[in-house]
Design an enzyme around this catalytic site. Structure first.
Site, PDB file in Angstrom:
ATOM      1  N   GLU A  63     -20.183  63.762 -79.133  1.00  0.00           N
ATOM      2  CA  GLU A  63     -20.868  63.721 -77.845  1.00  0.00           C
ATOM      3  C   GLU A  63     -19.847  63.934 -76.731  1.00  0.00           C
ATOM      4  OE1 GLU A  63     -23.093  60.088 -77.516  1.00  0.00           O
ATOM      5  OE2 GLU A  63     -24.176  60.507 -79.371  1.00  0.00           O
ATOM      6  N   GLY A 107     -25.197  59.078 -86.855  1.00  0.00           N
ATOM      7  CA  GLY A 107     -26.083  60.240 -86.912  1.00  0.00           C
ATOM      8  C   GLY A 107     -25.285  61.501 -87.172  1.00  0.00           C
ATOM      9  N   ASN A 137     -15.302  49.817 -93.578  1.00  0.00           N
ATOM     10  CA  ASN A 137     -14.955  49.093 -92.351  1.00  0.00           C
ATOM     11  C   ASN A 137     -14.837  47.589 -92.562  1.00  0.00           C
ATOM     12  OD1 ASN A 137     -14.589  51.226 -90.662  1.00  0.00           O
ATOM     13  ND2 ASN A 137     -16.438  50.915 -89.435  1.00  0.00           N
ATOM     14  N   ASN A 182      -8.489  51.795 -87.182  1.00  0.00           N
ATOM     15  CA  ASN A 182      -8.068  53.194 -87.253  1.00  0.00           C
ATOM     16  C   ASN A 182      -6.569  53.320 -87.477  1.00  0.00           C
ATOM     17  OD1 ASN A 182     -10.702  53.868 -86.854  1.00  0.00           O
ATOM     18  ND2 ASN A 182     -10.493  54.431 -84.706  1.00  0.00           N
ATOM     19  N   GLU A 184      -4.238  69.316-106.544  1.00  0.00           N
ATOM     20  CA  GLU A 184      -3.502  68.462-107.501  1.00  0.00           C
ATOM     21  C   GLU A 184      -4.118  67.056-107.522  1.00  0.00           C
ATOM     22  OE1 GLU A 184       0.800  68.018-106.858  1.00  0.00           O
ATOM     23  OE2 GLU A 184       0.676  66.271-108.169  1.00  0.00           O
TER      24      GLU A 184
HETATM   25  N1  LIG Z   1     -13.429  52.641 -88.416  1.00  0.00           N
HETATM   26  C1  LIG Z   1     -14.132  52.993 -87.333  1.00  0.00           C
HETATM   27  N2  LIG Z   1     -15.472  52.820 -87.314  1.00  0.00           N
HETATM   28  C2  LIG Z   1     -16.145  53.190 -86.208  1.00  0.00           C
HETATM   29  C3  LIG Z   1     -15.499  53.740 -85.083  1.00  0.00           C
HETATM   30  N3  LIG Z   1     -16.440  54.002 -84.134  1.00  0.00           N
HETATM   31  C4  LIG Z   1     -17.630  53.638 -84.661  1.00  0.00           C
HETATM   32  N4  LIG Z   1     -17.454  53.136 -85.912  1.00  0.00           N
HETATM   33  C5  LIG Z   1     -18.500  52.632 -86.842  1.00  0.00           C
HETATM   34  O1  LIG Z   1     -19.257  53.738 -87.331  1.00  0.00           O
HETATM   35  C6  LIG Z   1     -20.642  53.475 -87.135  1.00  0.00           C
HETATM   36  C7  LIG Z   1     -21.413  54.731 -86.769  1.00  0.00           C
HETATM   37  O2  LIG Z   1     -20.668  55.841 -86.680  1.00  0.00           O
HETATM   38  P1  LIG Z   1     -20.261  56.618 -85.347  1.00  0.00           P
HETATM   39  O3  LIG Z   1     -19.035  57.363 -85.711  1.00  0.00           O
HETATM   40  O4  LIG Z   1     -20.219  55.710 -84.159  1.00  0.00           O
HETATM   41  O5  LIG Z   1     -21.514  57.563 -85.168  1.00  0.00           O
HETATM   42  P2  LIG Z   1     -21.550  59.127 -84.933  1.00  0.00           P
HETATM   43  O6  LIG Z   1     -21.225  59.838 -86.188  1.00  0.00           O
HETATM   44  O7  LIG Z   1     -20.741  59.459 -83.704  1.00  0.00           O
HETATM   45  O8  LIG Z   1     -23.066  59.426 -84.675  1.00  0.00           O
HETATM   46  P3  LIG Z   1     -24.071  58.817 -83.635  1.00  0.00           P
HETATM   47  O9  LIG Z   1     -24.701  57.690 -84.386  1.00  0.00           O
HETATM   48  O10 LIG Z   1     -24.974  59.936 -83.433  1.00  0.00           O
HETATM   49  O11 LIG Z   1     -23.301  58.397 -82.428  1.00  0.00           O
HETATM   50  C8  LIG Z   1     -20.674  52.474 -86.004  1.00  0.00           C
HETATM   51  O12 LIG Z   1     -21.800  51.679 -86.110  1.00  0.00           O
HETATM   52  C9  LIG Z   1     -19.456  51.677 -86.188  1.00  0.00           C
HETATM   53  O13 LIG Z   1     -19.684  50.638 -87.095  1.00  0.00           O
HETATM   54  C10 LIG Z   1     -14.083  53.902 -85.141  1.00  0.00           C
HETATM   55  O14 LIG Z   1     -13.410  54.378 -84.218  1.00  0.00           O
HETATM   56  N5  LIG Z   1     -13.474  53.521 -86.286  1.00  0.00           N
END
Ligand SMILES: Nc1nc2c(ncn2[C@@H]2O[C@H](COP(=O)(O)OP(=O)(O)OP(=O)(O)O)[C@@H](O)[C@H]2O)c(=O)[nH]1
Length: 451
Positions: free
Chosen positions: A75, A146, A208, A230, A256
């Protein structure tokens, strides 16, 4: 030359990418801010940075810059975060692809982002043309998001059509599921995983809830932030790709890795552990010895997955040591693990461990922003274990708990209900596959071959 293209999808992919590209730049003597070489760093003989960076010149006869072979999809606010971050001038504008925010959160809407998909493939074509020979794609996403689920799957399908059999490795984050407030994440994950089984060569599972546990227990944080989670994933990726980005000993390429770790194409979900891991302020009298590091690697606390690893059997296991290590000590460490019998291999894979040493100094370049201790030596374990079946089992259970079909019918238009049923059945079949593979014996194998 065998190069890699890194695809960072959604919020998780983009946040993580800023962390790992920062570290990769420092590890290869490149300024994270703008990609210019750091003139104070002496070039290393074994540096293979070209596998992940390409050389560019902004103006003729101008200074050389290093550009990551990388594409971002997210986004607008996520794309903007790159321009405000520590790598703000590192990535070219055309590698940053923005998506409308109204498609957020749901697999089906993100799966239908045709314009963004075309742009991404186009950008990857350009990157491919600027490389000698692409060895593989590495994708970073959260299966609960998503974009991370729907867009990643649409992209994986398209990659197969457009780039044939080029290797595809997913670094798939599994979120902490809050089924009452975010039930969509369960459905996204089920749809994502069912399809990824056929489209990825390797899937590195990053859980996570385990990363959060490592933040509080090992890094001694009061609470776990995505930034710290991260950072741990960045160290994992740094060690995992160390042999590719330098002249390494083991797992020097994705292919590999696949042949070392994957006995059957769809049994490709990799569990992993890393040791040691300390907060920056930790005072150490001595660095851990190789045997202690090896024992630590196989403790549940060091795993980046919150499942009971000892409930399963390994089909393959690769340990890559890094830093100030001698082979004799590795032999001792591994034999201690073998005699402790804490880990079990399937009957048909008695060969056990594959080990390698990378002599690059361990964590030398951890940027101070990571707040993690630099150590002289450490190790990363990659395993293919039947204990992975706990994940598909958990998704099937959660689907029942949230009454997924009701939510699906309401919010997941554009996808047939029968597709969800198929996805769910595929995950159930996965649980059975892992159970059968674990129970197989050498005689079963022989019989299968004879038929
Ligand atoms: N390890 C990690 N997990 C994250 C991070 N940001 C979000 N998450 C987790 O990932 C989940 C969803 O994935 P996102 O990456 O936020 O979602 P997206 O793929 O951007 O898709 P949308 O849902 O459309 O925003 C969230 O509910 C968080 O639990 C991050 O920087 N690191």
């Amino acid at each position: 030359m065998k190069e890699y293209i890194f695809l960072n999808i959604g919020s998780t992919g983009i946040n993580l990418a800023q962390s790992y590209w920062h570290l990769f730049c420092l590890e290869h003597g490149i300024s994270p801010n703008d990609g210019e070489p750091d003139l104070l760093c002496l070039p290393k003989d074994d540096d293979n940075s070209h596998v992940i960076f390409r050389e560019t010149k902004t103006i003729p006869y101008g200074p050389i810059k290093y550009t990551p072979r990388s594409v971002f999809v997210g986004e607008q606010s996520e794309i903007d975060s790159i321009r405000a971050g520590s790598c703000k001038n590192l990535f070219p504008a055309e590698s940053l692809i923005d998506c409308p925010s109204e498609c957020g959160g749901v697999y089906s809407k993100s799966y239908m982002l045709k314009v963004q998909l075309e742009k991404t493939i186009e950008q990857m074509r350009k990157e491919t043309e600027l490389a000698d020979s692409i060895e593989g794609f590495m994708l970073f996403n959260s299966i609960g998001g998503g974009l991370g689920s729907g867009f990643t799957n649409a992209l994986l399908e398209q990659l197969g059509d457009s780039f044939g059999k080029t290797q595809k490795a997913g670094f798939n984050f599994y979120p902490v599921y809050d089924i009452s407030s975010k039930p969509h994440q369960v459905i996204n994950s089920i749809l994502a995983l069912a399809k990824m089984q056929d489209l990825l060569n390797l899937s590195f599972v990053l859980d996570n809830s385990a990363l959060a546990r490592m933040c509080t227990n090992q890094l001694e944080r009061e609470s776990a932030s995505f930034k710290d989670m991260n950072s741990i994933a960045t160290l994992f990726l740094s060690q995992l790709t160390c042999s590719m980005r330098n002249d390494g000993a083991l797992n020097t390429s994705l292919s590999e890795m696949e042949s070392n770790l994957v006995p059957y194409p769809t049994i490709h979900n990799i569990v992993s552990s890393m040791a040691p891991l300390y907060p920056a302020q930790k005072v150490l009298e001595n660095d851990l010895l190789v045997t202690d590091i090896t024992l630590k690697l196989f403790e549940q606390a060091s795993f980046m997955q919150n499942i009971d690893i000892n409930q399963g059997k390994y089909m393959a296991c690769a340990v890559v040591y890094q830093g100030d290590i001698v082979p004799k000590d590795v032999g001792h460490g591994i034999s201690r693990i073998k005699t402790s019998r804490t880990i079990q291999f399937v009957d048909w894979c008695p060969t056990g461990f594959k080990c390698g040493i990378n002599y690059q100094t361990m964590h030398e370049q951890i940027p101070d922003i990571m707040d993690i201790k630099r150590v002289k030596r450490g190790a990363l374990m990659l395993g293919n274990s039947s204990s992975y079946r706990e994940f598909p089992k958990m998704f099937v259970q959660m689907s029942e708990d949230i009454n997924a079909l009701k939510i699906f019918k309401k919010d997941f238009e554009c996808i047939e209900e029968s597709d969800y049923d198929v996805a769910l059945e595929q995950l159930k079949a996965k649980v059975s596959d892992y159970t059968e593979i674990e129970a197989e014996t050498v005689e079963d194998e022989g019989q299968t071959e004879e038929h």
